[in-house]
Design a protein around this motif. Sequence first.
Motif, short mmCIF file in Angstrom:
data_model
loop_
_atom_site.label_atom_id
_atom_site.label_comp_id
_atom_site.label_asym_id
_atom_site.label_seq_id
_atom_site.Cartn_x
_atom_site.Cartn_y
_atom_site.Cartn_z
N ALA A 1 53.17 54.74 71.18
CA ALA A 1 53.66 54.38 69.85
C ALA A 1 53.12 55.35 68.81
N LEU A 2 51.84 55.68 68.94
CA LEU A 2 51.22 56.62 67.99
C LEU A 2 51.86 58.01 68.10
N MET A 3 52.06 58.47 69.35
CA MET A 3 52.65 59.80 69.57
C MET A 3 54.02 59.91 68.94
N MET A 4 54.83 58.89 69.17
CA MET A 4 56.20 58.95 68.67
C MET A 4 56.21 58.89 67.15
N SER A 5 55.34 58.06 66.62
CA SER A 5 55.27 57.92 65.17
C SER A 5 54.83 59.24 64.52
N ILE A 6 53.85 59.90 65.13
CA ILE A 6 53.37 61.16 64.57
C ILE A 6 54.47 62.22 64.56
N THR A 7 55.23 62.33 65.65
CA THR A 7 56.21 63.43 65.71
C THR A 7 57.51 63.10 65.00
N ALA A 8 57.99 61.84 65.09
CA ALA A 8 59.34 61.56 64.60
C ALA A 8 59.38 60.89 63.23
N LEU A 9 58.30 60.22 62.85
CA LEU A 9 58.31 59.51 61.57
C LEU A 9 57.37 60.24 60.63
N SER A 10 57.92 61.05 59.77
CA SER A 10 57.00 61.75 58.88
C SER A 10 57.61 61.89 57.51
N ALA A 11 56.74 61.88 56.51
CA ALA A 11 57.20 61.99 55.13
C ALA A 11 57.99 63.28 54.88
N LEU B 1 71.12 61.93 53.06
CA LEU B 1 71.25 60.49 53.26
C LEU B 1 70.87 59.75 52.00
N LYS B 2 71.66 58.73 51.67
CA LYS B 2 71.28 57.90 50.53
C LYS B 2 70.08 57.04 50.91
N LEU B 3 69.40 56.55 49.88
CA LEU B 3 68.15 55.83 50.11
C LEU B 3 68.25 54.68 51.11
N PRO B 4 69.26 53.79 51.02
CA PRO B 4 69.31 52.67 51.97
C PRO B 4 69.34 53.14 53.42
N MET B 5 70.06 54.23 53.68
CA MET B 5 70.15 54.76 55.04
C MET B 5 68.79 55.27 55.49
N LEU B 6 68.09 55.92 54.57
CA LEU B 6 66.79 56.48 54.90
C LEU B 6 65.80 55.37 55.22
N VAL B 7 65.85 54.30 54.41
CA VAL B 7 64.97 53.16 54.64
C VAL B 7 65.29 52.53 55.99
N PHE B 8 66.59 52.38 56.26
CA PHE B 8 66.99 51.82 57.55
C PHE B 8 66.47 52.69 58.70
N PHE B 9 66.63 53.99 58.54
CA PHE B 9 66.24 54.95 59.58
C PHE B 9 64.74 54.83 59.88
N ALA B 10 63.93 54.84 58.81
CA ALA B 10 62.49 54.74 59.00
C ALA B 10 62.11 53.40 59.62
N ALA B 11 62.76 52.33 59.14
CA ALA B 11 62.44 50.99 59.64
C ALA B 11 62.83 50.87 61.11
N TYR B 12 64.00 51.40 61.45
CA TYR B 12 64.43 51.35 62.85
C TYR B 12 63.41 52.05 63.75
N LEU B 13 63.01 53.26 63.34
CA LEU B 13 62.07 54.01 64.17
C LEU B 13 60.75 53.25 64.31
N ALA B 14 60.26 52.70 63.19
CA ALA B 14 58.99 51.97 63.25
C ALA B 14 59.10 50.79 64.22
N VAL B 15 60.18 50.03 64.10
CA VAL B 15 60.36 48.87 64.98
C VAL B 15 60.50 49.33 66.44
N ALA B 16 61.30 50.37 66.64
CA ALA B 16 61.51 50.85 68.01
C ALA B 16 60.19 51.30 68.64
N PHE B 17 59.36 51.99 67.87
CA PHE B 17 58.09 52.48 68.43
C PHE B 17 57.17 51.30 68.76
N MET B 18 57.23 50.24 67.92
CA MET B 18 56.40 49.06 68.21
C MET B 18 56.87 48.39 69.50
#
Lengths: 78, 321
Positions: free
Chosen positions: B273-283, B293-310
């Motif tokens: 989970a940490l590895m994936m978060s470090i490489t794929a989820l970054s500011a 991407l508009k903001l709602p899409m970006l929020v969805f994208f980040a949230a999806y990745l966070a949930v998926a990694f968990m």
Amino acid sequence: MKQVKVLGSGCRNCVNTAKLIADKAEALGVAVEIEKVTDMAAIMSYGVMSTPGVVIDGVVVHAGGVPAPAAVEGWLRA
Amino acid sequence: MFVIFTRLADWLVFTQLGLAHGTKLSDALHFFVEDVSKIFVLLTLIVFVVGMLRTMMTPERLRHTLAGRRRGPAYVLAGLLGAVTPFCSCSAVPLFIGLLEAAVPMGVTMTFLITSPMVNEVAVVMLGALLGWKLTALYFATGMVVGIVGGVIIDALGLERYVEDYVWKIRMGQAAVPAADLTLKGRMAYGWSQVREILGRVWLYVLLGIGVGAGLHGYVPADFFLRHAGPDNPFAVPLAVLAGIPLYSNAAGMIPIVEALLGKGLPVGTVLALMMSITALSAPEMMILRKVLKLPMLVFFAAYLAVAFMVVGYLFNAILA
């Protein structure tokens, strides 16, 4: 006078590419006018998806990554 | 095969510097020397060989390959292409626009953008060499699944409406991009140019990663992570994902940290989970994607990745416990 366009969003590789071309042109004594194209629509209109890209006198000669110095010399001498 | 790097570190730390075995400093230094030499040698070799092989795999060709595919195979193909296409996040925007312009579905495009930074030859070979092929296979498979499922969900929800409007107006030109030089000489030249470019970009991350890994290895008590983030802590996985967001590194820089954490007994799921978060989820990557991407899409994208990694973290902790 060669019209050179460096296509890229302004990332470090794009800056390096423009500098490389400017340096080579000076070393070879070729007159060039270098323009950095950062507008995405303009970049894509050249059919280039990987930046930096290089356009010389309207022709795309390179896309994706900093070009090799030898290649730059080739374009400038042509 | 890798024993020569251990010998080199032995020689340097114990023979040349005369440090005693088993002290914090010698442990950390030994880890640092061994990993620096091993990782840079490996990186150079991998990037060179893969560079030679993929002279022909350009984003322009990727666009051509993905355009007009049926959806089902397209997601899988996009995930696999993400793993083999050279990618730098500075190319994410033109790539994204180019794919949409070729009528590649938004979800397929996002599958590519998820797998590309996360799964690549550098990650695969370095993980395999340093941490074993089992973990590498897990990482590869889960990375693919996260990317493909993400793409399918994005299309199912019709999130195309959150793409910035100007994107749809861009028309790509047909200018022929010069063909790559496919002779052996041309491929070798390309391989070396890739080594220079990629190593030039990642060396600092790798050194920092190895430095942090060495610090963890030498100075953090063996049971520290077990006590705070071990299998008994139900929040360890979400914490690992959160910790990965500000930590931005490419796959190469993250591996020494992961190596040290696994060495301290952290469960595999939490580490994945940490590895994936470090490489794929970054500011920085999110800032770049905000351009298209508009903001709602970006929020969805980040949230999806966070949930998926968990989910990945909990799943593997449960399976491998």
